[in-house]
Design a protein around this motif. Structure first.
Motif, short mmCIF file in Angstrom:
data_model
loop_
_atom_site.label_atom_id
_atom_site.label_comp_id
_atom_site.label_asym_id
_atom_site.label_seq_id
_atom_site.Cartn_x
_atom_site.Cartn_y
_atom_site.Cartn_z
N ILE A 161 0.84 -1.21 0.00
CA ILE A 161 0.00 0.00 0.00
C ILE A 161 0.87 1.25 0.00
N LEU A 162 1.86 1.29 0.88
CA LEU A 162 2.76 2.45 0.96
C LEU A 162 3.51 2.67 -0.36
N PHE A 163 3.98 1.58 -0.96
CA PHE A 163 4.75 1.68 -2.20
C PHE A 163 3.87 2.20 -3.34
N ILE A 164 2.66 1.66 -3.46
CA ILE A 164 1.76 2.05 -4.55
C ILE A 164 1.36 3.52 -4.42
N VAL A 165 0.99 3.95 -3.21
CA VAL A 165 0.58 5.34 -3.03
C VAL A 165 1.73 6.29 -3.31
N LYS A 166 2.94 5.91 -2.92
CA LYS A 166 4.10 6.76 -3.18
C LYS A 166 4.39 6.89 -4.67
N ARG A 167 4.24 5.79 -5.41
CA ARG A 167 4.62 5.76 -6.82
C ARG A 167 3.54 6.30 -7.74
N GLU A 168 2.29 6.34 -7.30
CA GLU A 168 1.18 6.71 -8.17
C GLU A 168 0.70 8.13 -7.85
N PRO A 169 1.01 9.12 -8.70
CA PRO A 169 0.62 10.51 -8.41
C PRO A 169 -0.88 10.71 -8.25
N ILE B 247 -17.55 2.04 1.21
CA ILE B 247 -17.54 0.63 1.63
C ILE B 247 -16.20 0.21 2.19
N SER B 248 -15.10 0.62 1.54
CA SER B 248 -13.78 0.23 2.03
C SER B 248 -13.56 0.73 3.45
N HIS B 249 -13.94 1.98 3.68
CA HIS B 249 -13.75 2.54 5.02
C HIS B 249 -14.63 1.86 6.04
N PRO C 158 -5.09 -3.87 4.42
CA PRO C 158 -4.57 -3.80 3.04
C PRO C 158 -5.35 -4.67 2.06
N ILE C 159 -5.90 -5.79 2.55
CA ILE C 159 -6.72 -6.64 1.67
C ILE C 159 -7.99 -5.90 1.27
N ILE C 160 -8.64 -5.26 2.24
CA ILE C 160 -9.88 -4.51 1.96
C ILE C 160 -9.64 -3.42 0.94
N TYR C 161 -8.60 -2.61 1.17
CA TYR C 161 -8.35 -1.50 0.25
C TYR C 161 -7.76 -1.97 -1.07
N GLY C 162 -7.03 -3.08 -1.06
CA GLY C 162 -6.50 -3.63 -2.30
C GLY C 162 -7.60 -4.16 -3.21
N VAL C 163 -8.63 -4.75 -2.60
CA VAL C 163 -9.73 -5.34 -3.37
C VAL C 163 -10.76 -4.29 -3.75
N ARG C 164 -11.08 -3.38 -2.80
CA ARG C 164 -12.19 -2.46 -3.00
C ARG C 164 -11.80 -1.18 -3.73
N THR C 165 -10.52 -0.78 -3.70
CA THR C 165 -10.13 0.49 -4.30
C THR C 165 -9.62 0.25 -5.71
N LYS C 166 -10.31 0.85 -6.69
CA LYS C 166 -10.02 0.59 -8.11
C LYS C 166 -8.59 0.98 -8.47
N GLY D 58 -5.91 -1.71 -9.66
CA GLY D 58 -5.34 -1.59 -11.00
C GLY D 58 -3.83 -1.56 -11.00
N ARG D 59 -3.25 -0.86 -10.00
CA ARG D 59 -1.78 -0.78 -9.90
C ARG D 59 -1.19 -2.14 -9.53
N LEU D 60 -1.94 -2.93 -8.75
CA LEU D 60 -1.45 -4.25 -8.35
C LEU D 60 -1.42 -5.22 -9.52
N ILE D 61 -2.45 -5.17 -10.37
CA ILE D 61 -2.53 -6.15 -11.46
C ILE D 61 -1.80 -5.68 -12.72
N GLN D 62 -1.33 -4.44 -12.71
CA GLN D 62 -0.67 -3.88 -13.90
C GLN D 62 0.55 -4.69 -14.35
N PRO D 63 1.47 -5.10 -13.43
CA PRO D 63 2.63 -5.90 -13.88
C PRO D 63 2.22 -7.21 -14.50
#
Length: 315
Positions: free
Chosen positions: A48-56, A245-247, A292-300, A304-309
């Protein structure tokens, strides 16, 4: 163990953590799901920390608060799990008096911070839904930083009396803690003195921190739901509610295990000790694993950043 169960010391240099009393023979097996959950918590929150840092596009208040929550989850789980696993794997039960009090402080401090950050995230959802045109002007980066600092200072200051009170009591019966970590009540129960001050302060801290957070979260969602029901179409109402919902899931992941654990400890007088300790130990890992599972699954955006690679590999 009789060497530790003495009656002539007033300030032990070490405490003895029993792990999960009564289930010592199963410690190795118990350690497997605990180790897996800890690995998921560390990997998930660092991701989560890595994705938020890398994605403007994620440099927004909601994701800044999410990063605060991830850091809090990492510290809270790391405060207890490494020592717990060393008990399960190596029978390393000794913990120094100072280390025990330090663990106590970080455990209660960061548990309270989780609640405070969820309250801040509820404020973000309230502003985003009830005042959408003013969201960027109300929750600026400086305001988000001030809210985060206020949460840290509140929890840091209100948790300070726990180790100071625990240090002032005389411990003249035993230094054996029938638990897997140094929780406040688990430690002060060993004192041979009237610990009413510690008990009352624990209740004050619970109501002034968690109670206040729950109250403001409830107020925020009352206003949010009122705004949602005023929307003209069902599709608009559903679309707006989905942003919460995520929150809401993160709130449930924190407060339901906490409520369940508290009820069992206070009302389950006939519940075996090993079950109480097991439930309390698992509770330390449930929010850090689920958030992290909740926000990884529920936040588009995060999904998207997770499945991009993997998408690039498939093309």
């Amino acid at each position: 163990m009789s060497d530790f169960n003495t009656s002539d010391f007033t300030n032990p240099s070490t405490f003895i953590l029993l792990g999960i009393p009564g289930l010592e023979a199963a410690h190795i097996w118990i350690s497997i799901p605990f180790c897996a959950m800890y690995a998921i918590a560390v990997l998930g929150n660092f991701t989560i920390l890595f994705i938020v840092k890398r994605e403007p596009s994620l440099h927004e208040p909601m994701y800044y608060f999410l990063c605060m929550l991830a850091v809090t989850d990492l510290v809270m789980s790391t405060t207890t799990l490494p020592k717990m696993l060393s008990i399960f794997w190596f029978n390393s039960r000794e913990i120094s008096f100072s280390a025990c009090l330090t663990q106590m402080y970080f455990l209660h401090c960061f548990s309270a911070m989780e609640s405070g950050i969820l309250m801040a995230m509820a404020l973000d959802r309230y502003v985003a839904i009830c005042h959408p045109l003013r969201h960027s002007t109300i929750l600026t980066n400086s305001v988000v930083a001030k809210i985060g600092l206020a949460v840290v200072l509140r929890c840091g200051i209100l948790t300070l009396p726990y180790p100071f009170l625990a240090r002032r009591w005389p411990y003249c019966r035993t230094n054996i803690i029938p638990h897997s970590y140094c929780g406040h009540i688990a430690v002060v129960k060993l004192a041979c003195a009237d610990i009413s001050i510690s008990s009352y302060y624990g209740l004050f801290d619970l109501f002034s921190v968690s109670g206040m957070d729950v109250f403001f979260i409830a107020m925020s969602y009352t206003l949010i739901l009122r705004a949602i029901f005023r929307l003209p179409t069902k599709d608009a109402r559903l679309k707006t509610f989905r942003t919460c919902i995520s929150h809401l899931c993160a709130i449930l992941a924190l407060y339901i295990p906490d409520f369940f654990s508290s009820v069992i400890f206070r009302l389950g007088h006939n519940v075996p000790l090993h079950f109480l300790v097991l439930i309390a130990s698992v509770y330390q890992l449930v929010p850090p694993v689920l958030h992290p599972i909740i926000y990884g699954v529920r936040t588009k955006q995060i999904r998207g950043r997770l499945i991009q690679p993997f998408a690039h590999k498939g093309t």
